[in-house]
Scaffold this active site. Structure first.
Site, mmCIF file in Angstrom:
data_model
loop_
_atom_site.group_PDB
_atom_site.id
_atom_site.type_symbol
_atom_site.label_atom_id
_atom_site.label_comp_id
_atom_site.label_asym_id
_atom_site.label_seq_id
_atom_site.Cartn_x
_atom_site.Cartn_y
_atom_site.Cartn_z
ATOM 1 N N GLU A 63 44.678 33.865 58.825
ATOM 2 C CA GLU A 63 44.297 35.255 58.594
ATOM 3 C C GLU A 63 45.363 36.227 59.091
ATOM 4 O O GLU A 63 45.641 37.232 58.443
ATOM 5 C CB GLU A 63 42.947 35.551 59.255
ATOM 6 C CG GLU A 63 41.763 34.958 58.533
ATOM 7 C CD GLU A 63 41.624 35.470 57.107
ATOM 8 O OE1 GLU A 63 42.082 36.587 56.826
ATOM 9 O OE2 GLU A 63 41.076 34.741 56.280
ATOM 10 N N CYS A 219 41.104 38.370 38.879
ATOM 11 C CA CYS A 219 40.978 39.830 38.869
ATOM 12 C C CYS A 219 42.131 40.438 39.659
ATOM 13 O O CYS A 219 41.934 41.155 40.641
ATOM 14 C CB CYS A 219 39.620 40.225 39.462
ATOM 15 S SG CYS A 219 39.152 41.939 39.171
ATOM 16 N N CYS A 226 40.857 38.548 32.183
ATOM 17 C CA CYS A 226 39.413 38.754 32.046
ATOM 18 C C CYS A 226 38.754 37.666 31.207
ATOM 19 O O CYS A 226 37.575 37.356 31.418
ATOM 20 C CB CYS A 226 39.134 40.127 31.445
ATOM 21 S SG CYS A 226 39.672 41.508 32.485
ATOM 22 N N CYS A 229 37.367 35.074 33.417
ATOM 23 C CA CYS A 229 36.525 35.536 34.517
ATOM 24 C C CYS A 229 35.075 35.112 34.302
ATOM 25 O O CYS A 229 34.519 35.329 33.214
ATOM 26 C CB CYS A 229 36.607 37.057 34.642
ATOM 27 S SG CYS A 229 35.582 37.718 35.975
ATOM 28 N N CYS A 235 30.768 42.651 34.127
ATOM 29 C CA CYS A 235 31.712 43.536 34.821
ATOM 30 C C CYS A 235 31.592 44.963 34.303
ATOM 31 O O CYS A 235 31.783 45.233 33.105
ATOM 32 C CB CYS A 235 33.128 43.013 34.620
ATOM 33 S SG CYS A 235 34.408 44.095 35.300
#
Length: 318
Positions: A63, A219, A226, A229, A235
């Site tokens: 992280e 995305c 798309c 997706c 969406c």
């Protein structure tokens, strides 16, 4: 920016009937959970911090490293870091300058100092184990709301909204119908993310990971795919005809000729050195003296460089 370990796939939740709510006016998050999590089970990248052996410390290290840095650059440094310092106590024994040295050219090297400070606090306060509670994580030096939530969610499977750039973009498009989120995270985004969290802890942690991966792979900020997706039909941005961004200009990042570039060159010399470096050697890395001096002063002020008598400089020992 990471996702949790994936030893045993968690069954995707059964989709619930779409309904509207007062936050979005469109089908709420519960209708998005199942397809996104199912997609993640099928398409998640095999990354070392997602494996069971990474443990909470491996998740935390990833992280720190992945902030504003692509996975491809992080991978080799991450592997070397965990091989050298497999536990927080191993890093805490070293001077902070060694963390800066091992950070290499990942950029934003203050992250290395913050990770070293977190390792010391974990060793002193928690017996060398990354704490499990969100509040304890947030109390560590160098850990903000995002990192605390990410570690609690990805390492311990807890229920927290994890809002990185990728997740914010997914929510902006899928739920609010705009191309990009605001430049800085807003209270409205946090409220929305909390409202969209699944109630079940394990499902919530998978949703956090899955929505993040969706933003990283599908995305994307540019050239989004798309047609691949899993929630394209739901969406809000897609249904609105993918209107172009009409908010404040998006901030771009430049590097060439900036103080960041000068700082990077100065640190590169110090990382390669086996002892203190004279000012004359540092002067060779950049021709413009005012900018070079400003960059060096900034490194000293940030604790990344330690000045010594006689015009010598080194990475910090304390």
């Amino acid at each position: 920016m990471t996702a949790p370990t994936t030893p045993t796939p968690v069954p995707a939740p059964t989709p619930e009937p779409a309904q509207t709510d007062d936050l979005t006016g469109v089908a709420p998050g519960r209708a998005l959970h199942a397809p996104v999590i199912a997609w993640f089970h099928e398409h998640a990248r095999d990354l070392p911090w997602r494996r069971p052996e990474a443990g909470p410390w491996g998740v935390m290290v990833s992280e720190f490293m992945l902030q504003q840095t692509p996975v491809s650059r992080v991978l080799p440094v991450y592997e070397q870091w965990l091989a050298r310092w497999p536990r927080p106590a191993d890093l805490a024994k070293e001077p902070p300058g060694e963390a800066v040295r091992a950070w290499g050219r990942l950029g934003y090297p203050r992250r290395a100092l913050r990770l070293h400070g977190a390792a010391m606090a974990i060793t002193e306060r928690h017996g060398g184990d990354v704490p499990t509670e969100h509040a304890q994580l947030l109390a560590l030096p160098g850990i903000g709301e995002y990192t605390a939530a990410a570690v609690a969610s990805f390492a311990y499977g807890q229920r927290h909204p994890v809002l990185d750039t990728n997740v914010r973009r997914v929510l902006a498009r899928a739920v609010t119908g705009v191309q990009y989120p605001p430049n800085a995270t807003t209270a409205a985004e946090r409220k929305l993310a909390r409202a969209l969290l699944p109630e079940d802890e394990r499902t919530a942690s998978r949703w956090a990971a899955a929505s993040m991966e969706l933003g990283a792979l599908i995305c994307t900020a540019k050239n989004e795919t798309c047609h691949r997706c899993p929630i394209a039909r739901q969406c809000a941005w897609q249904l609105a005809g993918k209107p172009e961004h009409d908010g404040p200009p998006r901030r771009g990042q430049t590097y060439a000729g900036t103080d960041r570039q000068v700082r990077g060159r100065l640190l590169a010399v110090l990382r390669e050195a086996t002892g203190p470096v004279p000012q004359s050697v540092l002067d060779r890395v950049w021709d413009e003296p005012v900018q070079r001096a400003r960059a060096l002063d900034g490194l000293v002020s940030d604790g990344l460089v330690e000045p010594l008598a006689g015009g010598l400089y080194r990475l910090p020992l304390t």
